[in-house]
Design an enzyme around this catalytic site. Structure first.
Site, PDB file in Angstrom:
ATOM      1  CD1 TRP A 153      -2.330  -2.210   1.398  1.00  0.00           C
ATOM      2  CD2 TRP A 153      -3.061  -0.924  -0.278  1.00  0.00           C
ATOM      3  NE1 TRP A 153      -3.381  -2.866   0.769  1.00  0.00           N
ATOM      4  CE2 TRP A 153      -3.836  -2.102  -0.251  1.00  0.00           C
ATOM      5  CE3 TRP A 153      -3.339   0.028  -1.268  1.00  0.00           C
ATOM      6  CZ2 TRP A 153      -4.871  -2.353  -1.172  1.00  0.00           C
ATOM      7  CZ3 TRP A 153      -4.368  -0.211  -2.178  1.00  0.00           C
ATOM      8  CH2 TRP A 153      -5.115  -1.380  -2.125  1.00  0.00           C
TER       9      TRP A 153
ATOM     10  CG  ASP B  11      -3.174   4.135   4.127  1.00  0.00           C
ATOM     11  OD1 ASP B  11      -4.254   3.968   4.731  1.00  0.00           O
ATOM     12  OD2 ASP B  11      -2.879   3.537   3.068  1.00  0.00           O
TER      13      ASP B  11
ATOM     14  CE  LYS C 185      -8.636  -2.033   4.293  1.00  0.00           C
ATOM     15  NZ  LYS C 185      -8.902  -3.174   3.407  1.00  0.00           N
TER      16      LYS C 185
HETATM   17  N1  PMP Z   1      -4.359   1.599   2.128  1.00  0.00           N
HETATM   18  C1  PMP Z   1      -4.455   0.432   2.793  1.00  0.00           C
HETATM   19  C2  PMP Z   1      -3.528   0.180   3.933  1.00  0.00           C
HETATM   20  C3  PMP Z   1      -5.407  -0.515   2.409  1.00  0.00           C
HETATM   21  O1  PMP Z   1      -5.502  -1.672   3.069  1.00  0.00           O
HETATM   22  C4  PMP Z   1      -6.279  -0.229   1.344  1.00  0.00           C
HETATM   23  C5  PMP Z   1      -7.371  -1.175   0.905  1.00  0.00           C
HETATM   24  N2  PMP Z   1      -7.214  -2.478   1.154  1.00  0.00           N
HETATM   25  C6  PMP Z   1      -6.113   0.986   0.667  1.00  0.00           C
HETATM   26  C7  PMP Z   1      -5.175   1.873   1.097  1.00  0.00           C
HETATM   27  C8  PMP Z   1      -6.991   1.335  -0.501  1.00  0.00           C
HETATM   28  O2  PMP Z   1      -8.238   1.614  -0.049  1.00  0.00           O
HETATM   29  P1  PMP Z   1      -9.502   1.870  -0.994  1.00  0.00           P
HETATM   30  O3  PMP Z   1      -9.878   0.561  -1.580  1.00  0.00           O
HETATM   31  O4  PMP Z   1     -10.511   2.436  -0.046  1.00  0.00           O
HETATM   32  O5  PMP Z   1      -9.090   2.856  -2.032  1.00  0.00           O
END
Ligand code: PMP
Length: 362
Positions: free
Chosen positions: A103, A173, A197
């Site tokens: 991520w 994040d 989540k």
């Molecule tokens: N950052 C992290 C740590 C994630 O786990 C996720 C989604 N699994 C995201 C960003 C992306 O999130 P979204 O699908 O809401 O764009």
């Protein structure tokens, strides 16, 4: 009793049963309005009441940090990857990132499209099985911000302590570990998280930030992508994801009922210990690939001795009502995502299954 799966999905993920049942009870007729929350104007008193309640409740759960504001945005955490550099990475500045996994990688790629970036530290050489050591990192003087990923959902790593960045804003994040443990919010300048989540359903992205930072958007950034637009309109500049915000408010009520973040954290730690202990006491049948000091209490990744055995584990676990235990396609193996709403009993059922599976296959 409703039959519920043992849900270990990585996101969207398990929601508290009580929340789903409460939402169901007021689904068709919200508070005697004769309509659902999805059918009414977002400019009306009823929706606005829910919207403001969710903001107040979130800030209260976080200890009412002074000078912080909450925004409800759309486009997921992925849109924040772009909005952050768009709003803060001005000419002559550099955006500093910690490269801790999949991520963080996405956040960095997006920032590179928009300006100058630097990687302060990376654990790529360790296949991201550890959170990079930041003790002797030097932050450039012209850094616009430092960006970190609190919990790497795919690899299963998590910061145990956060870096001090002095006058440089620290942006985090927290998509996969927000509200999972007690934190001093004032160490962060901006936190963001997709809701799906720990906070509710997908469709709303939460930003918690120092108000002064949210007022910095430079000219030329389109209205919907400017933090100041959403700040000055209380996240009601355009139609908000009303049902998702309503659900977030209900999940926050549930967090309060668990004894607030402290209560949730105690349960999370118990759940995580139970599963990690099962892995560690399996004489090598199960193996946790993540460095001990970087283990996540939200996403527990583990391996078996062969891919064949891992596939057998997934297949048999599914037959017994377990969902979502397959690791992310990019890393393989197994992963149990045990966000706030995953009950201890589901984790106990999982470790019982793990012990049985080892007996039969070890
Ligand atoms: N950052 C992290 C740590 C994630 O786990 C996720 C989604 N699994 C995201 C960003 C992306 O999130 P979204 O699908 O809401 O764009």
């Amino acid at each position: 009793m409703t039959k519920r799966a043992y849900n270990f999905n990585a996101g969207p993920a398990a929601l508290p049963l009580e929340v789903l049942e409460r939402a169901q009870a007021e689904f068709v007729d919200f508070h005697n309005t004769g309509m659902s929350i999805m059918e009414m104007s977002h400019r009306g008193k009823v929706y606005e009441g829910v919207h403001n309640e969710a903001i107040t409740r979130l800030l209260s759960l976080l200890g009412n940090p002074e000078g912080y504001k909450v925004l409800f945005l759309q486009g997921g955490a992925s849109t924040q990857f772009a909005m952050i550099p768009m709003n803060f990475l001005s000419e002559g500045k550099v955006a500093a990132y910690v490269h801790s996994g999949s991520w963080a990688d996405k956040a960095i790629k997006e920032a590179k499209l928009l300006g100058e970036t630097t990687v302060l530290a990376s654990s790529a050489a360790d296949k991201f099985m550890t959170i990079p050591n930041l003790s002797d990192v030097v932050i450039p003087e012209n850094a616009a911000y430092v960006h970190i990923t609190s919990n790497e959902t795919i690899e299963g790593t998590q910061y145990q302590t956060y870096p001090e960045t002095g006058n440089v804003p620290l942006i985090v994040d927290m998509s996969s570990d927000i509200l999972s443990r007690k934190l001093d919010i004032t160490q962060f300048d901006l936190i963001y998280a997709g809701a799906q989540k720990n906070l509710g359903p997908s469709g709303v992205t939460i930003v918690i930030a120092k108000e002064e930072l949210l007022n910095e958007s430079p000219k030329g950034v389109p209205s919907m992508l400017r933090y100041d637009t959403h700040l000055s309109n209380n996240s009601l500049y355009n139609t908000p994801p009303a049902f998702s915000v309503y659900m977030v408010n209900e999940v926050l009520k549930w967090v309060e009922e668990q004894g607030g973040i402290e209560g949730v954290e105690a349960n999370n730690r118990k759940k995580a210990s139970l599963i990690y202990d099962t892995i560690d006491n399996s004489d090598g049948f199960y193996r946790g690939p993540v460095d001990l000091a970087s283990r996540s209490i939200m996403n527990i990744t583990f391996r078996l001795t062969s891919e064949e055995l891992e596939n057998k584990f997934i297949k048999e676990s599914e037959q017994e009502g377990f969902v979502g235990l397959k690791g992310h396609r990019s890393v393989g193996g197994l992963r149990a995502s045990i966000y706030n709403a995953v009950p201890y009993d589901s984790c106990k059922a999982l470790t019982d299954f793990m012990v049985r599976f080892q007996k039969d296959n070890g």
